[in-house]
Scaffold this motif. Structure first.
Motif, mmCIF file in Angstrom:
data_model
loop_
_atom_site.group_PDB
_atom_site.id
_atom_site.type_symbol
_atom_site.label_atom_id
_atom_site.label_comp_id
_atom_site.label_asym_id
_atom_site.label_seq_id
_atom_site.Cartn_x
_atom_site.Cartn_y
_atom_site.Cartn_z
ATOM 1 N N LEU A 44 11.906 -6.147 -0.182
ATOM 2 C CA LEU A 44 10.510 -5.827 0.133
ATOM 3 C C LEU A 44 9.683 -7.086 -0.072
ATOM 4 O O LEU A 44 9.797 -7.750 -1.105
ATOM 5 N N ALA A 45 8.850 -7.414 0.907
ATOM 6 C CA ALA A 45 7.967 -8.580 0.784
ATOM 7 C C ALA A 45 6.609 -8.255 1.364
ATOM 8 O O ALA A 45 6.505 -7.610 2.420
ATOM 9 N N GLY A 46 5.561 -8.692 0.694
ATOM 10 C CA GLY A 46 4.214 -8.484 1.204
ATOM 11 C C GLY A 46 3.177 -8.754 0.138
ATOM 12 O O GLY A 46 3.497 -8.820 -1.060
ATOM 13 N N PRO A 47 1.922 -8.912 0.539
ATOM 14 C CA PRO A 47 0.861 -9.248 -0.416
ATOM 15 C C PRO A 47 0.377 -8.043 -1.203
ATOM 16 O O PRO A 47 0.374 -6.914 -0.719
ATOM 17 N N LEU A 48 -0.037 -8.296 -2.435
ATOM 18 C CA LEU A 48 -0.689 -7.284 -3.245
ATOM 19 C C LEU A 48 -2.037 -6.922 -2.638
ATOM 20 O O LEU A 48 -2.701 -7.754 -2.015
ATOM 21 N N GLU A 49 -2.445 -5.683 -2.847
ATOM 22 C CA GLU A 49 -3.743 -5.219 -2.386
ATOM 23 C C GLU A 49 -4.499 -4.627 -3.565
ATOM 24 O O GLU A 49 -3.947 -4.460 -4.663
ATOM 25 N N SER A 50 -5.761 -4.290 -3.337
ATOM 26 C CA SER A 50 -6.572 -3.633 -4.366
ATOM 27 C C SER A 50 -7.051 -2.293 -3.839
ATOM 28 O O SER A 50 -6.941 -2.002 -2.650
ATOM 29 N N ALA A 78 -3.462 1.079 -3.321
ATOM 30 C CA ALA A 78 -2.601 -0.076 -3.594
ATOM 31 C C ALA A 78 -1.484 0.279 -4.575
ATOM 32 O O ALA A 78 -1.663 1.074 -5.504
ATOM 33 N N VAL A 79 -0.315 -0.322 -4.367
ATOM 34 C CA VAL A 79 0.764 -0.284 -5.349
ATOM 35 C C VAL A 79 0.348 -1.156 -6.535
ATOM 36 O O VAL A 79 -0.175 -2.260 -6.355
ATOM 37 N N THR A 80 0.560 -0.677 -7.748
ATOM 38 C CA THR A 80 0.102 -1.405 -8.931
ATOM 39 C C THR A 80 1.123 -2.457 -9.362
ATOM 40 O O THR A 80 2.323 -2.324 -9.087
ATOM 41 N N PRO A 81 0.681 -3.489 -10.072
ATOM 42 C CA PRO A 81 1.621 -4.469 -10.621
ATOM 43 C C PRO A 81 2.668 -3.835 -11.534
ATOM 44 O O PRO A 81 3.815 -4.293 -11.574
ATOM 45 N N ASP A 82 2.293 -2.793 -12.265
ATOM 46 C CA ASP A 82 3.263 -2.119 -13.135
ATOM 47 C C ASP A 82 4.374 -1.465 -12.322
ATOM 48 O O ASP A 82 5.552 -1.492 -12.722
ATOM 49 N N GLU A 83 4.038 -0.872 -11.181
ATOM 50 C CA GLU A 83 5.055 -0.266 -10.326
ATOM 51 C C GLU A 83 6.007 -1.335 -9.776
ATOM 52 O O GLU A 83 7.224 -1.140 -9.727
ATOM 53 N N LEU A 86 0.843 -1.191 0.000
ATOM 54 C CA LEU A 86 0.000 0.000 0.000
ATOM 55 C C LEU A 86 0.880 1.244 0.000
ATOM 56 O O LEU A 86 1.920 1.286 0.662
ATOM 57 N N LYS A 87 0.434 2.275 -0.707
ATOM 58 C CA LYS A 87 1.189 3.526 -0.743
ATOM 59 C C LYS A 87 1.285 4.153 0.636
ATOM 60 O O LYS A 87 2.327 4.706 1.017
ATOM 61 N N SER A 88 0.202 4.067 1.413
ATOM 62 C CA SER A 88 0.210 4.673 2.741
ATOM 63 C C SER A 88 1.123 3.936 3.713
ATOM 64 O O SER A 88 1.455 4.466 4.776
ATOM 65 N N LYS A 89 1.536 2.724 3.362
ATOM 66 C CA LYS A 89 2.519 2.003 4.178
ATOM 67 C C LYS A 89 3.948 2.444 3.861
ATOM 68 O O LYS A 89 4.902 1.992 4.506
ATOM 69 N N GLY A 90 4.104 3.308 2.856
ATOM 70 C CA GLY A 90 5.409 3.865 2.547
ATOM 71 C C GLY A 90 6.297 2.977 1.712
ATOM 72 O O GLY A 90 7.505 3.247 1.601
ATOM 73 N N VAL A 91 5.740 1.946 1.054
ATOM 74 C CA VAL A 91 6.607 1.039 0.304
ATOM 75 C C VAL A 91 7.224 1.729 -0.913
ATOM 76 O O VAL A 91 8.350 1.412 -1.320
#
Length: 394
Positions: free
Chosen positions: A234-240, A244-249, A208-213
């Protein structure tokens, strides 16, 4: 006593509340865990703890009034079957609908309802800007007010959230409050591990963007250019959703090569053992981030933000560094200190373990919760209109 514990995500009954449920059972209480269905089923794990599992239809996200009213009625029906003497709910929707359902079942009865605020999330991340954010903020505030008004006591995981709710007028004077050290951490399970030879930075987070990744990725790119031997993971699950950070990013980060983006894992201990510094540049309204506590318990120095929940974990210069939220330059500078002086990771990491032992031991945290709820032998419990044990583990 028969106790119902209501969560919005079934695995959290094991991963976050498991030691608390086991402690309740060990004290002789009958414990029932309620959460939405999940694959794989957590029922056998709860049964191994001595608790029963009840599935409820509750969506973690979204504001569908018809679906949420249906969830409220299903929780009410489940509580009518269980007939608990006490209810403890945690996370947003269970706090609202679980508390209201309990009062609907217990009209006129002196049974007790508690809620645990485990962080305020996206709706309260910053001052609401724009019509959509203002609507979300006010809806969430009104829902919290309704749920908390049905409670006898509220358990906060950090003092910032307690103060914030009191300023908003969400907590009535008659409702007792306390602050504990997050969910705590199992010091034996997350034992100290030797540091790696190289300088390795690790961030474990939902993407997530708000998590600062994204900030972590940018800091990694800057530092990799100056210090090619440093490692960033960096490790963690994708979100929607919009946060959310996008797959393209993620694909771009992998192509650039500065950051190793790993798949999420069930057991984070090998990743923490392979890191020398733990980084979480979150500006999300955390309770107390569990991942930071796990890193501290394993003897890792921490870089995180001077933001609610995160700031509770670090004494600057003692076991890590705090940086302003959304400030990639400050984040980069704090991380670079460990590259320029590798001995810092060992010194500050040892202090992290000592801080985890003193303030975040899961057994101490759970006993503070149980004492507040009047579930320890000889414990006074929380009397309405009185602040019970505030700051016990904060």
């Amino acid at each position: 006593m028969r106790i119902a514990v209501i969560g919005g995500y079934a695995p959290s009954l094991i991963n976050f509340r498991g030691p608390l449920l086991a402690r309740m059972v060990a004290l002789g209480h009958e414990v029932h865990g309620l959460a939405p269905a999940h694959v794989p089923d957590v029922g056998p794990q709860l049964e191994a703890l001595g608790a029963d599992y009840h599935r409820i239809p509750l969506s973690r996200r979204g504001m569908n009034p018809l679906a949420d009213i249906g969830a409220l009625l299903h929780i009410k029906q489940a509580l009518q079957r269980i007939r608990p003497d006490m209810v403890l709910s945690y996370t947003f929707k269970p706090v609202v609908y679980g508390s209201l359902a309990a009062r609907m079942v217990w009209v006129g009865e002196r049974k007790r309802v508690y809620a645990m605020i485990t962080g305020l999330g996206y709706a309260f991340t910053e001052e609401p800007a724009g019509l959509r954010r203002r609507i979300l903020f006010n809806v969430a505030k009104g829902m919290y007010r309704s749920g908390i008004n049905a409670c006898d006591g509220i358990i906060f995981q950090n003092p910032d959230d307690e103060n914030f709710f009191q300023r908003l007028g969400v907590v009535p004077e008659r409702v007792a409050t306390t602050v504990v050290g997050g969910s705590g951490v199992d010091l034996d399970h997350y034992a100290v591990a030797p540091l790696p030879q190289e300088t390795v930075f690790l961030c474990l987070s939902r993407l997530l963007k708000s998590k600062g990744v994204g900030l972590f990725a940018e800091a990694a790119a800057r530092l990799k250019a100056r210090h090619p031997g440093a490692v960033f993971r960096l490790a963690g699950p994708l979100e929607s959703g919009g946060d959310a950070v996008t797959p393209d990013e993620i694909a771009a980060w992998r192509r650039d090569g500065a950051l190793e983006v790993l798949d999420p894992v069930d057991d984070v201990r090998p990743l923490l053992a392979g890191a020398s510094v733990y980084v979480l540049p979150s500006h999300y309204r955390e309770g107390v981030p569990r991942s930071i506590l796990e890193a501290m318990s394993m003897g890792r120095a921490v870089v995180t933000t001077d933001a609610p929940g995160c700031r509770e974990t670090v004494e600057p210069g003692l076991n890590g560094f705090l940086v302003p939220p959304r400030d990639v330059e400050s984040l980069t500078q704090a991380m670079e200190r460990f590259i320029l002086d590798p001995a810092l990771a060992r010194t500050l990491g040892a202090a992290s373990r000592a801080r985890a032992e003193a303030r975040f031991d899961v057994n101490r945290v759970n006993d503070a919760i149980l004492a507040f709820m009047g579930l320890l032998p000889g414990g006074p419990g929380a009397e309405p209109g009185r602040e019970a044990g505030a700051g016990a583990e904060a």
